[in-house]
Design an enzyme around this catalytic site. Structure first.
Site, PDB file in Angstrom:
ATOM      1  N   PHE A 130      16.351  32.358   8.073  1.00 49.12           N
ATOM      2  CA  PHE A 130      15.819  33.498   7.324  1.00 49.12           C
ATOM      3  C   PHE A 130      14.489  33.193   6.650  1.00 49.12           C
ATOM      4  O   PHE A 130      13.724  34.103   6.326  1.00 49.12           O
ATOM      5  CB  PHE A 130      16.843  33.985   6.290  1.00 49.12           C
ATOM      6  CG  PHE A 130      16.868  33.247   4.990  1.00 49.12           C
ATOM      7  CD1 PHE A 130      16.261  33.775   3.857  1.00 49.12           C
ATOM      8  CD2 PHE A 130      17.529  32.031   4.879  1.00 49.12           C
ATOM      9  CE1 PHE A 130      16.303  33.101   2.643  1.00 49.12           C
ATOM     10  CE2 PHE A 130      17.575  31.358   3.679  1.00 49.12           C
ATOM     11  CZ  PHE A 130      16.952  31.883   2.552  1.00 49.12           C
ATOM     12  N   LYS A 131      14.182  31.908   6.460  1.00 42.67           N
ATOM     13  CA  LYS A 131      12.921  31.555   5.814  1.00 42.67           C
ATOM     14  C   LYS A 131      11.718  32.072   6.616  1.00 42.67           C
ATOM     15  O   LYS A 131      10.645  32.303   6.063  1.00 42.67           O
ATOM     16  CB  LYS A 131      12.814  30.045   5.632  1.00 42.67           C
ATOM     17  CG  LYS A 131      14.021  29.381   4.946  1.00 42.67           C
ATOM     18  CD  LYS A 131      14.213  29.812   3.521  1.00 42.67           C
ATOM     19  CE  LYS A 131      15.487  29.288   2.903  1.00 42.67           C
ATOM     20  NZ  LYS A 131      15.479  27.888   2.554  1.00 42.67           N
ATOM     21  N   ASP A 132      11.905  32.233   7.933  1.00 40.85           N
ATOM     22  CA  ASP A 132      10.813  32.767   8.760  1.00 40.85           C
ATOM     23  C   ASP A 132      10.371  34.157   8.306  1.00 40.85           C
ATOM     24  O   ASP A 132       9.211  34.533   8.495  1.00 40.85           O
ATOM     25  CB  ASP A 132      11.249  32.879  10.224  1.00 40.85           C
ATOM     26  CG  ASP A 132      11.403  31.525  10.894  1.00 40.85           C
ATOM     27  OD1 ASP A 132      10.616  30.619  10.600  1.00 40.85           O
ATOM     28  OD2 ASP A 132      12.320  31.391  11.727  1.00 40.85           O
TER      29      ASP A 132
END
Length: 494
Positions: free
Chosen positions: A111-113
């Site tokens: 999810f950091k993307d």
């Protein structure tokens, strides 16, 4: 009127959005936080047909209001492009009894993307806006995913350098290889002998070290942050909660205005705080359910009002949540105290000096929005297996923590509202754990497990994992936690 971002620890330290992004962390040790919320017209009858990029523009233009339309268009177009393997960017998958918001379709399958794809563009644009010619040094600690996503975003970006610290032995083999094989002449990865909290504490110390800051300025460089302490990381996460609600309206699973719950696997608290900001700008939220693993400091906080980091630290199968000091909780504390920076500073100082604090006279309306729970390692594995047997769908361990906590919450409360699970990583990031949970058998190593996972799930092996086992390792440095600053000074030649 331009939105004000204030340090959580000093009412006089106020900046615009671009200044907050450029600084990353306030010089007084606080976090830049909006003291009021922008007015956003969330017309879900219109938004249900909007693209992710269009929703991003609506939300970001409200929160980052000193950026021009052209600047935001540039940042959004370069962030949310074909580096994501689906045009929806964040698809919502309906399972038996819940909806999984898949936040792992970017280049590093976590999810950091979603935010780190846009942060390099927001940061370099902010530098230009502020007339800053210094080299920007991204200094960050990671519990597994932020590091790789940040390096992928900043690799070979002109005028930047990135240094990432992670706990040696405290991430999955896939996570470690994603970092240590990272290309880019400006990327540096260092394993530390310690845990994530040690890494994060020392990164914060370096940000707050005036002598180090002056040394950097003399060399024409300055620090900024790529983790969710930076509002440029935090605010883009608000977008996908708005988008998820719009997709539920589009599918007819809810009527416009119906309240929904969001369950978020939570370590550093940024992801669930973004859901809280989505609520503040008009997303109809019933409950925000904070899900923890055996490092259940947040669960205890929401149940008792006391935050106590003086406890055993567990290395679990959901390593991005193996955190005892949740940095972004400071922003919620600030809001719970009526944006009282003096009181917030007092509590944060108590956490540093005594290892705990107790929250008093908190805003009950905000607190009532949250629920919290945690799962054991056995419960997490059982949830991966249950979801697979019910849906032929494999969750990664972080998502499974959220899924299990939600089921326990639902059983305890009878709350039948539609619930979205923030699915924060691909199971391919943790193949050995997920395969063993489903089959009861250990594949032997991560790459044998990748093959087993493909057979079980029928999902194509993502590019982020394919070939990783043969990629050359470029970063091998391991240091004691106390020597992190020496490593930084060596890389930057100061």
């Amino acid at each position: 009127m331009t939105l004000v971002y204030q340090s959580t620890r000093d009412a006089n330290n106020t900046v615009t959005a671009s200044q907050a992004i450029l600084q990353g962390l306030a010089a007084d040790g606080g976090l830049f936080t909006p003291v009021s919320y922008p007015q956003v017209e969330l017309d879900f009858e219109q938004l249900k047909t909007a693209s992710y990029q269009e929703v991003a523009k609506l939300v970001l233009s409200a929160f980052l209001d000193d950026f021009t339309e052209e600047e935001l268009d540039y940042c959004i177009a370069h962030a949310y492009d074909d580096k994501f393997d689906t045009p929806e960017i964040a698809p919502l998958v309906k399972l038996n009894g819940q909806y999984n918001l898949e936040l792992f379709h970017g280049s590093t399958i976590a999810f950091k993307d979603m935010a780190l794809s846009i942060l390099p563009y927001l940061l370099t644009t902010s530098a230009k806006k502020q007339g800053v010619d210094n080299k920007i040094v991204i200094l960050t600690a990671t519990s597994g995913d932020t590091g790789k996503a940040a390096m992928a975003g900043f690799a070979d970006v002109p005028g930047t350098e990135i240094i990432v610290f992670y706990p040696h032995g405290g991430v999955s083999k896939i996570q470690e290889l994603q970092m240590t094989t990272q290309k880019g002449s400006n990327t540096h990865v260092v394993a530390i002998e310690g845990n994530f909290d040690d890494a994060q504490t020392n990164v914060k110390k370096m940000f707050n070290d005036a002598e180090l800051r002056n040394k950097l300025l003399q060399k024409g460089t300055q620090f900024s942050s790529a983790n969710s302490m930076n509002v440029g990381r935090l605010i883009p996460q608000v977008v996908y909660y708005v988008y998820a609600y719009a997709q539920l309206v589009k599918s007819g699973d809810i009527q416009n205005g119906d309240k929904v719950n969001f369950t978020v696997p939570t370590g550093n608290f940024g992801n669930i705080l973004a859901a809280y900001y989505a609520y503040q700008i008009g997303v109809p939220v019933g409950k925000l359910i904070c899900a923890s693993n055996e490092n259940n400091v947040l669960t205890d906080f929401f149940k008792t009002g006391t935050y106590d980091k003086k406890r055993d630290f567990y290395v679990t199968t959901s390593p991005s949540m193996d955190i005892l000091v949740s940095s972004n909780l400071e922003r919620l504390i600030f809001h719970l105290l009526g944006n009282n920076s003096a009181k917030t500073k007092e509590l944060m100082d108590a956490l540093t000096e005594k290892g705990e604090y107790t929250l008093e006279n908190a805003d009950k309306a905000i607190l009532d929005l949250f629920a919290a729970g945690f799962t054991s390692e056995a419960e997490t594995a059982a949830e991966i297996k249950r979801v697979y047997e019910d849906n032929k769908y494999i969750e990664d361990p972080h998502t499974a923590v959220a899924s299990a906590v939600y089921r326990a919450y639902k059983a305890a409360t009878g709350d039948q509202r539609p619930t979205v699970i923030a699915s924060t990583a691909s199971p391919y990031k943790f193949p050995r754990v997920t395969v063993q949970a489903v089959t009861g058998k250990d594949s032997g190593d991560d790459f044998a497990a990748v093959r087993d996972l493909k057979e079980l799930s029928g999902v194509t092996v993502p590019a982020a994992v394919a070939g990783l086992d043969t990629a050359p390792v470029r970063h091998r440095k391991v240091v004691a936690a106390a020597d992190m600053q020496k490593a930084v000074e060596s890389y930057l030649e100061i």
